[in-house]
Write an enzyme that holds these catalytic residues in place. Structure first.
Site, PDB file in Angstrom:
ATOM      1  CE  LYS A 160     -32.418 -20.120 -30.078  1.00 27.75           C
ATOM      2  NZ  LYS A 160     -32.311 -21.266 -30.969  1.00 27.75           N
TER       3      LYS A 160
HETATM    4  N1  PMP Z   1     -29.205 -26.603 -31.101  1.00 27.54           N
HETATM    5  C1  PMP Z   1     -29.746 -25.696 -31.927  1.00 27.54           C
HETATM    6  C2  PMP Z   1     -29.076 -25.391 -33.213  1.00 27.54           C
HETATM    7  C3  PMP Z   1     -30.940 -25.052 -31.572  1.00 27.54           C
HETATM    8  O1  PMP Z   1     -31.497 -24.157 -32.385  1.00 27.54           O
HETATM    9  C4  PMP Z   1     -31.563 -25.388 -30.350  1.00 27.54           C
HETATM   10  C5  PMP Z   1     -32.853 -24.729 -29.957  1.00 27.54           C
HETATM   11  N2  PMP Z   1     -32.626 -23.526 -29.265  1.00 27.54           N
HETATM   12  C6  PMP Z   1     -30.960 -26.340 -29.523  1.00 27.54           C
HETATM   13  C7  PMP Z   1     -29.772 -26.932 -29.927  1.00 27.54           C
HETATM   14  C8  PMP Z   1     -31.548 -26.699 -28.196  1.00 27.54           C
HETATM   15  O2  PMP Z   1     -31.368 -25.629 -27.297  1.00 27.54           O
HETATM   16  P1  PMP Z   1     -32.395 -25.372 -26.113  1.00 27.54           P
HETATM   17  O3  PMP Z   1     -32.491 -26.615 -25.344  1.00 27.54           O
HETATM   18  O4  PMP Z   1     -31.765 -24.286 -25.323  1.00 27.54           O
HETATM   19  O5  PMP Z   1     -33.678 -24.967 -26.731  1.00 27.54           O
END
Ligand code: PMP
Length: 308
Positions: A160
């Site tokens: 991330k």
């Molecule tokens: N894909 C992307 C590109 C994101 O930014 C997010 C948000 N964090 C998600 C998927 C979903 O991830 P999560 O369920 O961990 O928030």
């Protein structure tokens, strides 16, 4: 005070609480090399109301933060317990009593790549949940982006990293320019990847289908949780497999899932209306069960709630 911080007077920065407006670093800092997390804390029982806050899926978000640091070669200077302590102090300082979004940010210091800054900003948000919330049923028109999702052999979407969101930003800007609400990416092979900040779920013949981690997606905490409860608690057959653009067009229902977007129903893709009823019955069922989990009403998931 910047409107973006929605009432957060204080944040936590490098070990102490500081006024958000005074959380300053040099313009020479390589912020683009950083990583971050997106976490939510909700009031228990009544998740839109006021009361004590509980962080949702703290451990899972910390797991991913440490994995992002490993991928990008950053060393975390604080333990998870210290970050949680920092979060508690900053929530207390802000006197927050309703839902908050928490975005720990980590980036190397200019000229000292072994050392990092750690900042925990927090701000208020309004939840889309449960499915009876009028905001949940708003129309949302998506387009398939002409930009492909970054691929693992160039810039790994599994970390991330801020840099990955330059790709998302291109897609969002294109979608708005073309009159859509947002975009869905295809991966470099042409299969459905993810949204600009959330994962894609398609419902076809009462089955839930979502692309695999190898389709250039972030390993989503929400998607992982859905893959546990949708088949086992709701009895809905769930498939993790490549999804074609045409299959997405021909979905009975589709939605995005993520910490930020929670469950976001999709009305149409490239102006092709999905299914009949909007939001669809499976989408609503999943959203309502997710709301129950967040509210601490599902015993087996109650350990996902960490009190602040
Ligand atoms: N894909 C992307 C590109 C994101 O930014 C997010 C948000 N964090 C998600 C998927 C979903 O991830 P999560 O369920 O961990 O928030």
């Amino acid at each position: 005070m910047s409107a973006a911080f929605n009432g957060a007077k204080y944040c936590w920065m490098d070990g102490r609480v500081v006024e958000t407006e005074k959380a300053l670093v040099s313009a020479m800092e390589p912020i683009y090399l950083g990583i971050f997390e997106g976490i939510k804390a909700y009031t228990k029982d009544d998740i839109g109301g006021e009361g004590r806050l509980f962080v949702f899926s703290w451990d899972q978000h910390m797991d991913r933060l440490w994995r992002s640091a490993a991928i990008d070669g950053l060393k975390m200077p604080y333990s998870r317990e210290e970050l949680l302590e920092g979060l508690k102090v900053v929530v207390e300082a802000n006197k927050f009593k309703s839902n908050i979004y928490i975005q720990p940010r980590i980036w190397p210091k200019a000229g000292e790549p072994e050392e990092v800054h750690v900042v925990i900003p927090v701000w208020k948000f309004n939840t889309l949940l449960p499915a009876s919330n009028p905001e949940f049923s708003k129309s949302r028109r998506f387009m398939v982006s002409s930009w492909r999702r970054i691929s693992s052999d160039a810039l790994p979407p599994q970390a991330k990293s801020w840099a990955n969101y330059a790709n998302s930003n291109l897609a969002v800007r294109e979608a708005k320019r073309c009159g859509y609400d947002s975009a869905i990416f295809l991966d470099s092979r042409g299969f459905v990847s993810e949204g600009t900040g959330a994962c894609v779920m398609s419902v076809r013949d009462d089955k839930l289908i979502t692309p695999p981690v190898t389709a250039s997606i972030l390993e989503s905490v929400t998607r992982n949780l859905f893959l546990e409860f949708v088949p086992y608690d709701l009895g809905i057959t769930t498939e993790v497999r490549d999804l074609t653009r045409a299959e997405l067009y021909a979905s009975d229902e589709a939605f995005l899932c993520g910490t930020g977007g929670e469950v976001t129903p999709i009305t149409s893709v490239d102006d092709i209306q999905l299914g009949g009823e909007y939001p669809g019955p499976v989408t609503k069922r999943i959203a309502d069960y997710y709301s129950e989990i967040i509210a601490g009403k599902v015993e087996k998931y109650s350990s996902r709630l960490t009190p602040l």
